[in-house]
Design an enzyme around this catalytic site. Structure first.
Site, short mmCIF file in Angstrom:
data_model
loop_
_atom_site.label_atom_id
_atom_site.label_comp_id
_atom_site.label_asym_id
_atom_site.label_seq_id
_atom_site.Cartn_x
_atom_site.Cartn_y
_atom_site.Cartn_z
N ARG A 42 -63.51 31.12 45.11
CA ARG A 42 -63.37 29.82 44.53
C ARG A 42 -62.56 29.00 45.72
NH1 ARG A 42 -61.24 29.19 39.38
NH2 ARG A 42 -61.88 26.92 39.57
N LYS A 112 -56.69 40.42 37.81
CA LYS A 112 -57.80 39.89 37.85
C LYS A 112 -58.92 40.97 38.08
CE LYS A 112 -60.43 36.43 40.40
NZ LYS A 112 -60.41 35.14 40.85
N ARG A 249 -51.76 27.94 34.67
CA ARG A 249 -50.71 29.04 34.83
C ARG A 249 -50.22 29.03 33.31
NH1 ARG A 249 -46.32 29.27 38.09
NH2 ARG A 249 -46.03 27.01 38.04
C1 BTN Z 1 -63.38 33.95 42.46
O1 BTN Z 1 -62.78 33.36 43.61
O2 BTN Z 1 -62.76 34.37 41.72
C2 BTN Z 1 -64.80 34.05 42.59
C3 BTN Z 1 -65.09 35.44 43.29
C4 BTN Z 1 -66.66 35.66 43.47
C5 BTN Z 1 -66.93 36.82 44.42
C6 BTN Z 1 -68.41 37.25 44.49
S1 BTN Z 1 -68.72 38.93 45.08
C7 BTN Z 1 -70.48 38.46 45.09
C8 BTN Z 1 -70.68 37.03 45.32
N1 BTN Z 1 -70.77 36.83 46.99
C9 BTN Z 1 -69.63 36.06 47.14
O3 BTN Z 1 -69.61 35.93 48.41
N2 BTN Z 1 -68.92 35.80 46.22
C10 BTN Z 1 -69.41 36.27 44.99
#
Ligand code: BTN
Length: 251
Positions: A42, A112, A249
């Site tokens: 994100r 996480k 937070r």
């Molecule tokens: C976050 O920022 O928490 C979200 C992360 C999401 C990662 C997943 S891995 C599969 C899919 N492909 C990506 O490029 N991102 C999501």
């Protein structure tokens, strides 16, 4: 009929791959990759995606309703991921609004466990599509933990040392997704809210929010039927926070 299930060795990003397919991709198309060269998180962050350890999966889901009706989808996906983990016999994970899958720091170091990235395209009140990307940490190496830039946890830790079989984990996730997305399409987020509340790590916690709205201090008071975060203010009033551009937070 369901879309194709594809497992790739390497992609830039499973979500980018589905975006490129656009209209050619069938509903419920699912793409997994062993490793991603440009995994996305994100807010323009990257998602570290080395081979051999973790799960990187994206699913394309079409909706007739338009994305006005999709508030709450990313929260529902959080519930869906936890359902999959519970199916694997793994308890102890929870949700941090809007869509982090976390382990609270009491029993373990915490951090996480997975991330969810929901990207919408199409019309506000017409046909649209969601590309739902899920990254799940099965086993993190010390190096990966360090590079993550934020506290991270893995399923191996939660399961007492050994991560679940990766094929089992992928199968549980896909089954929960197909079922859960049908539920969302049929009944909306409201039918997930009780499930969300049980896993809501922010409920009752002192919170500091910052972002587009300025700074807000309050106490987590659950989410509403549309998935907005509710924050109880010092004067007892409850504010609803919609914006995805808010950092939450624990105070
Ligand atoms: C976050 O920022 O928490 C979200 C992360 C999401 C990662 C997943 S891995 C599969 C899919 N492909 C990506 O490029 N991102 C999501």
């Amino acid at each position: 009929s369901l879309g194709a299930l594809e497992v790739h060795w390497e992609l830039d990003s499973t979500s980018s791959e589905l975006q490129r397919r656009g209209h050619a991709a069938k509903d419920f198309s699912i793409v997994l990759a062993e490793t991603q060269q440009a995994g996305r998180g994100r807010r323009g962050r990257s998602w570290l995606s080395p081979p051999g350890l973790n799960l990187y999966l994206s699913c394309l889901k079409r909706f007739e309703s338009g994305f006005a009706a999709l508030t709450g989808l990313s929260l529902a996906v959080g519930v869906i991921v936890l359902r999959a983990l519970e199916h694997l016999g793994i308890a102890g994970a929870g949700l941090k609004w809007p869509n982090d899958v976390l382990v609270a720091g009491e029993r373990h170091a915490g951090g996480k466990l997975g991330g969810i990235l929901v990207e919408l395209s199409g019309e506000y009140q017409g046909p649209c599509a969601a590309v739902i990307g899920i990254g799940l940490n099965l086993r993190l190496t010390p190096a990966l933990r360090e590079q993550a830039g934020q506290p991270a946890c893995d399923l191996a830790t939660l399961a007492g040392g050994t991560p679940p079989d990766r094929n089992h984990a992928a199968a549980a996730l896909i089954a929960a997704l197909v079922e859960g997305l049908r539920q969302f399409e049929r009944d909306g987020f409201a039918t997930f809210s009780a499930d969300y509340a049980r896993r809501d790590l922010l409920r009752g916690q002192p919170l500091q929010l910052s972002g587009a709205l300025g700074a807000i201090d309050g106490v987590g008071a659950g989410v509403d039927g549309r998935g907005a975060l509710q924050v109880r203010m010092a004067d007892g009033s409850v504010r609803r926070i919609d914006s995805a551009d808010v950092t939450v937070r624990r105070a």
